[in-house]
Design a protein around this motif. Structure first.
Motif: not given
Ligand code: 2HG
Ligand code: ZN
Length: 463
Positions: A51, A54, A170, A174, A176
């Motif tokens: 995360q 990202r 990623v 951006g 995933i």
């Protein structure tokens, strides 16, 4: 974005303590093992989750930042070098083995797991992760995938690509992606996992990898064999290949051997120097394997393919023989050699090597050129050493211009100008010798599809 605002943005994503801008960190994390380029990043960040990666990519898109994904920085083509004020994204903190699955024979890792740890984890499962090379003690599995690392067992097991069961990535936009999902069979269209493998951080940042494992091979024995000419080593490989299961078939010149022996005070494999050596590792699955290898050796001597040889009698002797080959690159590093990493089809190796030798004689007189590599894969490393008194810039320029002639020969052989070290910064101007204009255009379109704003490793592979 001004610098304080940039740093504040980065700190919001990864936390106060995980953004570094001190000179030492910038110099250390701004480069890989190719030290022909000056590092000049703006900052180094250390995310600890997919995360966070990202969010860094989203910030980069928003603020037109450039990110350089960074693993163990053992690459040799400048692919992980930040020379233009980029933000280095180090995967060092994402270093957990998430799990192992003996039923699927896989290990799931975060990208920053060290390759040697994958070896150890596989061994603890009674299995084997076969991709191995001198830098496995510091390279990251994510970097291995991003560069499709090769190494010393490709002849038996292939490159990293063969062992990638799944990836978490990623993209430059951006998004995933979960690719491959560990499935053995999955013919549902284009395999993006293979596109990511070897993409050098230009399409996505790999945050996790599920690696496939092999059955553990039997004990290995190692021989170092001496020959009068490099070209003779291919018929030697053929003889050994029909006698035993070959794990590795490497070569190095006497000049390369001398460097290692002098630096580490090692013993010669046998007393009389030979112009060139092969190192063969074979599996000792049955009692007869050593006899079969010895027979092959004797035949090769009888047919004047080899002049001498030695076989390991223990694993410590095998290790000592391996050092003669594996320590070459690190031994030369302080000389900042100019590197060529060339390959041709295995069957074309003898002719190609004859051409390379003639080329070196004509074009590199006055330079020391050391040859070694993975001859059983058709892959030759040339390390050109800077003559005393020549400046680094002049040296780089001279070698780059001489390389053009070498690459023309590689092209005539249908070979590769970067067999296993990737393109990075070092080889991007030479890609056209190995790839057609149309292929390069397709590669650019793929880059745009994954990374429309060009935030991931810009200037690597191509401009
Ligand atoms: C090796 O095979 C590495 O030792 C490094 O790929 C090669 O230093 C080199 O040119
Ligand atoms: Zn190599």
């Amino acid at each position: 974005m001004n610098k304080p605002a940039l740093l504040a943005g980065l700190r919001r994503v990864v936390g106060e303590d995980f953004v570094r801008t001190d000179e030492d960190s910038l110099a250390h994390f701004g480069r890989d093992t190719c030290d022909l380029f000056e590092p000049a990043p703006s900052a180094v960040v250390f995310p600890d989750s997919t995360q966070q990666v990202r969010d860094l990519v989203l910030l980069a898109n928003d603020q037109a930042l450039a990110l350089v994904p960074s693993g163990g920085r053992t690459g040799l083509s400048g692919g992980a070098t930040a020379t233009r004020g980029e933000i280095v994204v180090s995967m060092e903190r994402m270093n957990a083995v998430i799990g192992s699955n003996p039923g699927d024979r896989t290990i799931e890792c975060q990208a920053g797991v060290i390759t040697a740890q994958v070896h150890a984890q596989a061994e603890s499962m009674g299995l084997f992760y076969p991709v191995d090379f001198a830098a496995s003690g510091s390279s990251h599995i994510g970097g291995n995938v991003a560069t499709n690392a090769g190494g010393v067992r490709v002849i038996r097991y292939g490159m990293t690509r063969n062992w990638v069961a799944g990836l978490q990535v990623v993209t430059g936009a951006g998004e995933i992606l979960e690719l491959g999902k560990g499935l053995v069979k999955d013919n549902t269209g284009y395999d993006l996992r293979h596109l990511m493998t070897g993409s050098e951080g230009t399409l996505g940042i790999i945050t996790g990898a599920t690696m496939r494992l092999a059955s553990a091979p039997g004990d290995a024995a190692v021989m170092v064999l001496g020959a009068e000419q490099m070209e003779l080593l291919l018929p030697v490989l053929e003889r050994f290949g029909s006698a035993v299961t070959v794990n590795a078939f490497e070569f190095f010149s006497e000049q390369a051997l001398q460097q290692v022996i002098e630096k580490h005070r090692l013993q010669r494999p046998f007393e009389t120097p030979a112009p060139v050596y092969a190192l063969i590792e074979f599996e000792q699955a049955n009692d007869g394997d050593v006899d079969a290898a010895m027979n092959a050796f004797e035949q090769c001597v009888a047919d004047s393919l080899l002049v001498d040889g030695v076989i390991s009698q223990s694993s410590s002797q095998a290790h000592a023989l391996w050092r003669l080959r594996e320590d070459i690159s690190a031994t030369l590093a302080h000389r900042q050699p100019y590197k060529n990493d060339l390959s041709v089809r295995v069957s074309a190796v003898p002719q190609f090597l004859a051409g390379v030798e003639a080329f070196i004689e004509q074009n590199y007189s006055g330079f020391e050129v050391l040859c070694y590599g993975h001859i059983g894969d058709g892959n030759v490393h040339l390390n050109i050493l800077r003559p005393h008194g020549m400046g680094l810039e002049a040296f780089k320029k001279t070698c780059a211009s001489i390389s053009e002639g070498l690459f023309e020969m590689v092209q005539r052989f249908g070979g590769s100008v970067s067999a296993e070290h990737g393109v990075g910064l070092l080889k991007k101007d030479s890609l056209h010798y190995s790839r057609s204009a149309h292929e390069l255009e397709l590669m650019r379109s793929i880059k745009r599809a994954f990374d429309p704003a060009g935030v991931l490793n810009p200037g690597k592979i191509f401009d």
